[in-house]
Design an enzyme around this catalytic site. Structure first.
Site, mmCIF file in Angstrom:
data_model
loop_
_atom_site.group_PDB
_atom_site.id
_atom_site.type_symbol
_atom_site.label_atom_id
_atom_site.label_comp_id
_atom_site.label_asym_id
_atom_site.label_seq_id
_atom_site.Cartn_x
_atom_site.Cartn_y
_atom_site.Cartn_z
ATOM 1 N N GLU A 177 -2.169 0.461 8.093
ATOM 2 C CA GLU A 177 -1.270 -0.619 7.678
ATOM 3 C C GLU A 177 -0.116 -0.083 6.831
ATOM 4 O OE1 GLU A 177 -2.935 -3.469 4.961
ATOM 5 O OE2 GLU A 177 -0.981 -4.407 4.699
ATOM 6 N N HIS A 218 3.052 -6.866 4.704
ATOM 7 C CA HIS A 218 1.664 -6.484 4.966
ATOM 8 C C HIS A 218 1.285 -6.854 6.396
ATOM 9 C CE1 HIS A 218 0.139 -5.636 0.799
ATOM 10 N NE2 HIS A 218 1.237 -6.298 0.496
ATOM 11 N N GLU A 238 2.185 -11.546 5.973
ATOM 12 C CA GLU A 238 1.135 -10.887 6.747
ATOM 13 C C GLU A 238 1.575 -11.009 8.201
ATOM 14 O OE1 GLU A 238 -1.429 -9.175 5.716
ATOM 15 O OE2 GLU A 238 -1.822 -9.832 3.653
ATOM 16 N N HIS A 276 0.841 -1.216 0.000
ATOM 17 C CA HIS A 276 0.000 0.000 0.000
ATOM 18 C C HIS A 276 0.881 1.274 0.000
ATOM 19 C CE1 HIS A 276 -2.955 -3.106 0.867
ATOM 20 N NE2 HIS A 276 -2.195 -3.464 1.880
HETATM 21 ZN ZN ZN Z 1 -1.902 -5.178 2.994
#
Ligand code: ZN
Length: 213
Positions: free
Chosen positions: A45, A100, A177, A8
């Site tokens: 995030e 992430h 993640e 992102h």
């Molecule tokens: Zn993400």
């Protein structure tokens, strides 16, 4: 040569037209990028990914690696997932790690590592080495204090065929993640600088073992 891809970007939310533009991910189309998730208090995030990515970059450089980042700050939008994949491809990277954190139900805990499904003509050339990279990264994450995900994947792994960053990669690539930002215990860890440094060390350990193993 290692590519670190902080997921992102800090201003994606302010550029909906740009980030919602469809790009080709090999199996279909998907949005150029997304805003990412956020903690219950709004901590984004994109910012967390950026913080950990810089630590991982610094740790890898300290060990003698050459590192390319897919974005240079947390103040803009994009790049699209296809451009992020192209960064690794053009660099002919030995490994690509996308960083992430998840936004799952609040009672779910833990990290998981995503590796590409084997898709003929697309990821069949990178699926094997990517799984090996994922295996090293999962092992390295086990010593950070974050538990294995209890809400998704299987034993800390998740195979995906719908992520542009993996589908469009021609070099070994995985997504980490790091934990669930919606879970109180996970977010306490995720925002702890010592945990963040342990993740950075874990990423560097995983890359090193992948490249020398
Ligand atoms: Zn993400």
């Amino acid at each position: 040569m290692v590519v670190i891809d902080p997921g992102h970007n800090g201003q994606n939310w302010a550029h909906p037209d740009e980030i919602n533009r469809l790009v080709h991910i090999g199996t279909g189309t998907k949005a150029c990028n997304t805003t990412g998730t956020a903690a219950a208090d709004g901590y984004p995030e994109a910012q967390l990914n950026w913080v950990v990515a810089q630590l991982a970059r610094d740790e890898l450089i300290a060990r003698g690696a050459t590192v390319v980042m897919t974005r240079e700050d947390n103040d803009g939008w994009g790049p699209c997932i296809t451009e992020r994949a192209a960064t690794g491809n053009e660099a002919n990277a030995d490994a690509v790690i996308s960083i992430h954190a998840d936004g799952a139900r609040s009672d779910g805990r833990g990290f998981h590592v995503i590796y590409p499904a084997t898709i003929a003509g697309l990821t069949d050339d990178i699926a094997g080495p990517s799984l090996r990279l994922a295996t090293e990264l999962r092992a390295a994450m086990l010593v950070t204090g974050m538990p294995i995900s209890d809400y998704t994947g299987a034993d800390g792994f998740s195979e995906r065929g719908d992520l542009g960053g993996l589908n469009r990669s021609d070099v070994p690539a995985v997504f980490l993640e790091m934990g669930n930002m919606k879970n109180a215990a996970d977010i306490a860890l995720l925002t702890d600088s010592e945990f963040q440094q342990r993740v950075a060390v874990g990423i560097a350990d995983a890359v090193e073992r992948f490249l020398t193993g």
